[in-house]
Design a protein around this motif. Structure first.
Motif, short mmCIF file in Angstrom:
data_model
loop_
_atom_site.label_atom_id
_atom_site.label_comp_id
_atom_site.label_asym_id
_atom_site.label_seq_id
_atom_site.Cartn_x
_atom_site.Cartn_y
_atom_site.Cartn_z
N GLU A 352 0.85 -1.18 0.00
CA GLU A 352 0.00 0.00 0.00
C GLU A 352 0.89 1.23 0.00
N VAL A 353 0.56 2.20 -0.85
CA VAL A 353 1.34 3.43 -1.00
C VAL A 353 0.43 4.61 -0.69
N TYR A 354 0.89 5.53 0.16
CA TYR A 354 0.07 6.67 0.54
C TYR A 354 0.95 7.81 1.03
N PRO A 355 0.49 9.07 1.04
CA PRO A 355 -0.76 9.53 0.41
C PRO A 355 -0.59 9.64 -1.09
N ASN A 356 -1.68 9.71 -1.79
CA ASN A 356 -1.64 9.86 -3.24
C ASN A 356 -2.92 10.59 -3.66
N PRO A 357 -2.84 11.85 -4.05
CA PRO A 357 -1.68 12.66 -4.43
C PRO A 357 -0.73 12.92 -3.26
N VAL A 358 0.52 13.28 -3.61
CA VAL A 358 1.57 13.46 -2.62
C VAL A 358 2.20 14.83 -2.79
N MET A 359 2.64 15.40 -1.67
CA MET A 359 3.35 16.68 -1.72
C MET A 359 4.86 16.48 -1.64
N GLU A 360 5.31 15.75 -0.60
CA GLU A 360 6.75 15.60 -0.37
C GLU A 360 7.21 14.16 -0.17
N LYS A 361 6.48 13.40 0.66
CA LYS A 361 6.94 12.06 1.01
C LYS A 361 5.85 11.03 0.78
N ILE A 362 6.26 9.89 0.22
CA ILE A 362 5.40 8.74 0.03
C ILE A 362 5.77 7.70 1.07
N PHE A 363 4.75 7.15 1.74
CA PHE A 363 4.98 6.11 2.73
C PHE A 363 4.51 4.77 2.17
N ILE A 364 5.24 3.72 2.52
CA ILE A 364 4.99 2.38 1.97
C ILE A 364 4.65 1.44 3.12
N LYS A 365 3.57 0.68 2.93
CA LYS A 365 3.23 -0.41 3.85
C LYS A 365 3.27 -1.71 3.05
N SER A 366 4.10 -2.66 3.49
CA SER A 366 4.29 -3.89 2.72
C SER A 366 4.57 -5.05 3.65
N LYS A 367 4.01 -6.22 3.29
CA LYS A 367 4.30 -7.44 4.05
C LYS A 367 5.71 -7.95 3.78
N ALA A 368 6.20 -7.72 2.56
CA ALA A 368 7.55 -8.14 2.18
C ALA A 368 8.47 -6.92 2.13
N GLN A 369 9.76 -7.14 2.28
CA GLN A 369 10.72 -6.05 2.27
C GLN A 369 10.82 -5.41 0.88
N VAL A 370 10.63 -4.09 0.82
CA VAL A 370 10.84 -3.35 -0.42
C VAL A 370 12.32 -3.02 -0.51
N GLN A 371 12.98 -3.54 -1.54
CA GLN A 371 14.43 -3.37 -1.65
C GLN A 371 14.82 -2.19 -2.54
N THR A 372 14.01 -1.91 -3.56
CA THR A 372 14.35 -0.86 -4.52
C THR A 372 13.08 -0.11 -4.93
N ALA A 373 13.23 1.18 -5.13
CA ALA A 373 12.13 2.01 -5.63
C ALA A 373 12.65 2.86 -6.79
N LYS A 374 11.87 2.90 -7.89
CA LYS A 374 12.25 3.68 -9.06
C LYS A 374 11.05 4.50 -9.52
N MET A 375 11.33 5.74 -9.95
CA MET A 375 10.28 6.64 -10.39
C MET A 375 10.52 7.04 -11.83
N TYR A 376 9.43 6.99 -12.65
CA TYR A 376 9.53 7.31 -14.07
C TYR A 376 8.43 8.29 -14.46
N SER A 377 8.67 9.03 -15.53
CA SER A 377 7.60 9.80 -16.15
C SER A 377 6.71 8.84 -16.93
N LEU A 378 5.56 9.34 -17.38
CA LEU A 378 4.66 8.49 -18.17
C LEU A 378 5.29 8.07 -19.49
N LEU A 379 6.33 8.82 -19.93
CA LEU A 379 7.03 8.48 -21.17
C LEU A 379 8.27 7.62 -20.94
#
Length: 421
Positions: A352-379
């Motif tokens: 689960e990812v929140y809040p969305n929309p976001v201003m500054e920080k995204i918080f992640i709730k996960s049963k498994a360990q999140v090891q990597t996060a990557k952000m892309y434009s729609l293109l």
């Protein structure tokens, strides 16, 4: 004469002790087909023919098993010969008790089927007969390993959310639960029975607007959010309306009524402001506690909602639902743009990812360990982000707009749409 009387009494005793009754229409010999997965949710009253045809088509000429706890063989001829879709057989089991549900012969026929349908009646019969036993295992294997199509109407629909209102102590009206969300009749099960794709954290309901069930569904979602500290989701259908969900999560709506796709708003604090036994519920959040997408049915099912992202739809309208001091308000609303796939499950990587929309920080709730996060434009352009402590992403450096966030565990990945304000 005494012998005849004795045999007659034995026959009567056997009749009353019978664990199930079987009705077969079509071919006795089982066939194996290239069937397809899916879900069909019929809201009650009249079945919608085009949705039922879709359900049978998913079986691809295979065998249909109808499970019910009352009634007789009403679906046999309807499925086999009245809808114009060729199938091998329809086999109805009227299950009288838990022993009938776990009978090896019944379990074998469920395993061999390409489609399983739950009739109406009392949903608690299905819960007490099918849950926590070999039938539950057989159904979950059918759904997730064999990947057969599953469906139900009325009470049969009510058990097809991975969470559910069991009706163990009987039904309940909206007025009664809005003023007491912990009413003894609000008996809820949370992700502990059927495991159906796209239905995790989802509670379903039927006969929706026809029986004024919007209030009780709001309470069900409030209870789920409070009791589990997670966002809650709901799918409901009016009478004369059916929803079909395909393998990629598109929920198409057929019929003359509407379907409703509801979610607790994706704010940082989505839990109800006030939810206490014997006291009226308040779940307002600025009038936007629940985001609802109401989709009118059509004959051909052209209107839909996408359960893979819970924000994309066609032909429907967004509404804001809220409850203040036990009074439900439904008003025009807007797309929450949550961008979360909270109801999708990839192996053991549920995020689960929140809040969305976001201003500054995204918080992640996960049963498994999140090891990597990557952000892309729609293109597809990748951006630099700060990922710390395995559950916080700093996006303050990004310009406003829509982005694609990809999260990776050791064996899986999930993708989200994120709106940066």
């Amino acid at each position: 004469m005494k012998n005849i009387t004795f045999l007659f009494l034995l026959g009567i005793q056997a009749l009353f002790a019978q664990n199930y009754t079987e009705y077969l229409t079509g071919n006795v010999t089982d066939v194996t087909t290239n069937h397809h997965s899916g879900i069909c949710l019929a809201g009650g009253n009249f079945d919608q023919k085009e949705a039922m045809k879709w359900f049978l088509t998913q079986a691809n000429g295979g065998d249909v098993v109808v499970l019910r706890a009352s009634g007789q063989d009403g679906y046999n001829d309807y499925f086999y010969s009245e809808l114009g879709v060729s199938i091998n057989s329809v086999r109805t089991f009227v299950i009288n008790n838990a022993e009938g549900a776990v009978d090896p012969y019944v379990l074998e026929k469920v395993a061999q089927a390409e489609a399983v349908w739950f009739a109406g009646g009392d949903q608690y019969d299905y819960v007490k007969y099918f849950k926590d036993n070999a039938m539950e295992d057989a159904l979950n294997t059918f759904i997730n390993t064999k990947k057969g199509v599953i469906g139900g109407i009325s009470a049969g629909l009510a058990i097809l959310g991975n969470s559910y209102f069991s009706a163990e102590r009987g039904g309940i009206e909206s007025d009664a639960v809005l003023i007491n969300p912990y009413h003894p009749r609000v008996t809820l099960g949370y992700n502990d029975f059927l495991e159906i794709p796209f239905m995790e954290d989802v509670i379903t309901d039927s006969h929706f607007a026809n029986r004024d069930r919007q209030g009780r569904m709001s309470v069900f979602l409030a209870r789920f959010a409070k009791d589990n500290n997670r966002r809650s989701f709901g799918i409901a259908s009016d009478e004369n309306t059916a929803i079909t969900v395909d393998a990629v999560g598109r929920a198409s709506v057929y019929g003359s009524g509407s379907a409703y796709f509801l979610q607790a708003n994706c704010t940082t604090n989505y839990a109800p402001e006030f939810i206490v036994q014997y006291q009226p519920l308040t779940w307002n959040k600025g009038g936007e506690a629940i985001k609802a997408y109401k989709v009118p049915g059509t004959t051909s099912g052209t209107n839909y909602f996408d359960l893979s992202d819970w924000e994309t739809g066609n032909g429907g309208v967004w509404q804001n639902w809220s409850v203040t001091d036990g009074v439900l308000t439904m008003a025009a609303g807007s797309n929450p743009m949550c961008g979360t796939l909270s109801t999708s499950k990839f192996e053991d990587f549920t995020v689960e990812v929140y809040p969305n929309p976001v201003m500054e920080k995204i918080f992640i709730k996960s049963k498994a360990q999140v090891q990597t996060a990557k952000m892309y434009s729609l293109l597809g352009k990748q951006f630099s982000i700060s990922f710390s402590d395995g559950n916080i992403i700093d996006v303050s450096n990004l310009s406003p707009g829509m982005y694609i966030l990809k999260l990776y565990s050791e064996t899986s990945e999930q993708t989200f749409k994120v709106l940066k304000k």
